[in-house]
Scaffold this active site. Structure first.
Site, PDB file in Angstrom:
ATOM      1  N   SER A  69      -2.984 -11.713   3.806  1.00 51.68           N
ATOM      2  CA  SER A  69      -3.950 -12.626   4.416  1.00 51.68           C
ATOM      3  C   SER A  69      -4.821 -13.370   3.390  1.00 51.68           C
ATOM      4  O   SER A  69      -6.008 -13.605   3.630  1.00 51.68           O
ATOM      5  CB  SER A  69      -4.820 -11.878   5.426  1.00 51.68           C
ATOM      6  OG  SER A  69      -4.017 -11.400   6.491  1.00 51.68           O
ATOM      7  N   GLU A 120      -0.291  -4.418  -1.401  1.00 53.31           N
ATOM      8  CA  GLU A 120      -0.298  -5.108  -0.108  1.00 53.31           C
ATOM      9  C   GLU A 120      -0.602  -4.095   0.998  1.00 53.31           C
ATOM     10  O   GLU A 120       0.300  -3.373   1.437  1.00 53.31           O
ATOM     11  CB  GLU A 120       1.066  -5.762   0.146  1.00 53.31           C
ATOM     12  CG  GLU A 120       1.370  -6.889  -0.813  1.00 53.31           C
ATOM     13  CD  GLU A 120       2.256  -7.954  -0.172  1.00 53.31           C
ATOM     14  OE1 GLU A 120       1.846  -9.118  -0.151  1.00 53.31           O
ATOM     15  OE2 GLU A 120       3.327  -7.614   0.336  1.00 53.31           O
ATOM     16  N   LYS A 160       9.448 -15.596   2.628  1.00 47.17           N
ATOM     17  CA  LYS A 160      10.162 -14.793   3.635  1.00 47.17           C
ATOM     18  C   LYS A 160      11.383 -15.599   4.131  1.00 47.17           C
ATOM     19  O   LYS A 160      11.980 -16.328   3.349  1.00 47.17           O
ATOM     20  CB  LYS A 160       9.223 -14.393   4.766  1.00 47.17           C
ATOM     21  CG  LYS A 160       7.927 -13.778   4.230  1.00 47.17           C
ATOM     22  CD  LYS A 160       7.125 -13.086   5.267  1.00 47.17           C
ATOM     23  CE  LYS A 160       5.819 -12.591   4.649  1.00 47.17           C
ATOM     24  NZ  LYS A 160       5.072 -11.716   5.515  1.00 47.17           N
ATOM     25  N   HIS A 181       8.925  -4.894  -0.606  1.00 45.31           N
ATOM     26  CA  HIS A 181       7.993  -5.520   0.349  1.00 45.31           C
ATOM     27  C   HIS A 181       7.952  -4.668   1.617  1.00 45.31           C
ATOM     28  O   HIS A 181       8.955  -4.072   2.011  1.00 45.31           O
ATOM     29  CB  HIS A 181       8.446  -6.950   0.669  1.00 45.31           C
ATOM     30  CG  HIS A 181       7.439  -7.693   1.478  1.00 45.31           C
ATOM     31  ND1 HIS A 181       7.359  -7.566   2.844  1.00 45.31           N
ATOM     32  CD2 HIS A 181       6.435  -8.531   1.117  1.00 45.31           C
ATOM     33  CE1 HIS A 181       6.361  -8.311   3.290  1.00 45.31           C
ATOM     34  NE2 HIS A 181       5.779  -8.897   2.258  1.00 45.31           N
ATOM     35  N   GLY A 241      -0.296 -10.775   7.307  1.00 47.86           N
ATOM     36  CA  GLY A 241      -0.126 -11.709   8.423  1.00 47.86           C
ATOM     37  C   GLY A 241      -1.133 -11.505   9.543  1.00 47.86           C
ATOM     38  O   GLY A 241      -0.992 -12.068  10.624  1.00 47.86           O
ATOM     39  N   GLU A 297       8.114  -5.332   4.624  1.00 53.29           N
ATOM     40  CA  GLU A 297       9.115  -5.645   5.658  1.00 53.29           C
ATOM     41  C   GLU A 297      10.475  -5.042   5.305  1.00 53.29           C
ATOM     42  O   GLU A 297      11.232  -4.656   6.195  1.00 53.29           O
ATOM     43  CB  GLU A 297       9.198  -7.170   5.858  1.00 53.29           C
ATOM     44  CG  GLU A 297       7.955  -7.670   6.593  1.00 53.29           C
ATOM     45  CD  GLU A 297       7.499  -9.068   6.209  1.00 53.29           C
ATOM     46  OE1 GLU A 297       8.296  -9.846   5.657  1.00 53.29           O
ATOM     47  OE2 GLU A 297       6.315  -9.377   6.462  1.00 53.29           O
ATOM     48  N   ASN A 325       5.475 -15.913  -1.161  1.00 53.78           N
ATOM     49  CA  ASN A 325       6.623 -15.242  -0.547  1.00 53.78           C
ATOM     50  C   ASN A 325       6.984 -16.033   0.710  1.00 53.78           C
ATOM     51  O   ASN A 325       6.264 -15.951   1.704  1.00 53.78           O
ATOM     52  CB  ASN A 325       6.254 -13.791  -0.195  1.00 53.78           C
ATOM     53  CG  ASN A 325       7.337 -13.101   0.611  1.00 53.78           C
ATOM     54  OD1 ASN A 325       8.461 -13.598   0.707  1.00 53.78           O
ATOM     55  ND2 ASN A 325       6.998 -11.952   1.178  1.00 53.78           N
TER      56      ASN A 325
HETATM   57  C1  PEP Z   1       3.262 -10.923   2.427  1.00 57.77           C
HETATM   58  O1  PEP Z   1       3.971 -10.702   3.420  1.00 57.77           O
HETATM   59  O2  PEP Z   1       3.662 -10.635   1.275  1.00 57.77           O
HETATM   60  C2  PEP Z   1       1.965 -11.543   2.640  1.00 57.77           C
HETATM   61  C3  PEP Z   1       1.090 -11.471   1.672  1.00 57.77           C
HETATM   62  O3  PEP Z   1       1.781 -12.162   3.854  1.00 57.77           O
HETATM   63  P1  PEP Z   1       0.468 -12.955   4.378  1.00 57.77           P
HETATM   64  O4  PEP Z   1      -0.128 -13.673   3.203  1.00 57.77           O
HETATM   65  O5  PEP Z   1       1.008 -13.901   5.402  1.00 57.77           O
HETATM   66  O6  PEP Z   1      -0.450 -11.917   4.916  1.00 57.77           O
END
Ligand code: PEP
Length: 233
Positions: free
Chosen positions: A195, A153, A9, A85, A159, A87, A7
């Site tokens: 992460s 998630e 973003k 997602h 993040g 966000e 992703n």
């Molecule tokens: C995400 O935002 O979908 C995600 C998995 O972010 P990160 O891997 O940076 O934690």
């Protein structure tokens, strides 16, 4: 075979995507690799990674300034789209119902939705993790249509450089698998996201019902992304 989805973003460029596709051309893997990129990078791209979008309108067409329909995504060459997602849920107020409508639009255009569910830190602290996951799946995943992918998630871990314990990931994924089974969607792939990096990818993908990973930050550079893909070939 695992599914490794990136992703991007609101990051990257068309040349960075071409560079990533070139780097992926140099590896040998049975895994399905997907890159979910900003709308502007979808069209004209080609390479080993299938291309996905990060959002889709819940409307088919018309006076919705700034929105992009599922048919437009299909026309541009997207095969997947992330919906729900955290966000989008956090900054755009997307509810499970909106997410389901978006997933239905994707399915009607022949695009596979990657439907995200997961708990906030407050929900986790209140002991509501499994409840939020189950209602997220029940209310966000369309009951019929084509193939779907679900991504668990945990929102507090995105993040943040931290992940739930293996047992907590296993409990979440087992619940999602059972819920999907009850909905007549048994066997739909379930990804873990938040992460993930080269150092923890193999361990996470060895947990039962983890069919792959959704990767944010570590999907932007081939030096970080390729070790995740190769963590399990
Ligand atoms: C995400 O935002 O979908 C995600 C998995 O972010 P990160 O891997 O940076 O934690």
């Amino acid at each position: 075979m695992k599914i490794i989805a990136g992703n991007w973003k609101m990051n990257g460029s068309r040349s960075a995507l071409a560079e990533m596709q070139g780097a992926l051309d140099g590896i040998k893997t049975e895994n399905r690799v997907i890159l979910c990129v900003p709308f502007t990078m979808i069209s004209g791209n080609s390479g080993p990674a299938a291309i996905g979008a990060q959002d889709v309108s819940m409307h088919s067409h018309g006076a919705f300034t700034g929105e992009v329909s599922a048919e437009m995504l299909r026309d541009a060459g997207a095969k997947y789209v992330i919906v729900g997602h955290s966000e989008r849920r956090m900054y755009h107020g997307e509810t499970n119902e909106i997410v389901r409508n978006k997933a239905e639009m994707a399915l009607s255009a022949g695009i596979t939705p990657i439907i995200c569910v997961g708990e906030t830190m407050e929900e986790k602290d209140a002991g509501k993790t499994l409840e939020i996951i189950e209602s997220g799946v029940r209310e966000s995943v369309p009951s019929d249509g084509g193939d779907v992918i679900v991504a668990y998630e945990p929102r507090w871990a995105i993040g943040a450089g931290i992940t739930p314990t293996d047992d907590d990931i296993a409990a979440a994924h087992t619940l999602i698998a059972e819920t999907l089974e009850k909905m007549g969607r048994g066997g739909a792939p379930i990804l873990y996201g938040a992460s993930v990096k080269g150092a923890n990818a193999a361990q996470i993908m060895s947990i039962p019902h983890v069919d792959g990973v959704l990767v944010g930050g570590a999907s932007l550079k081939s030096d970080d992304f390729i070790p995740i893909i190769m963590a399990t070939k």
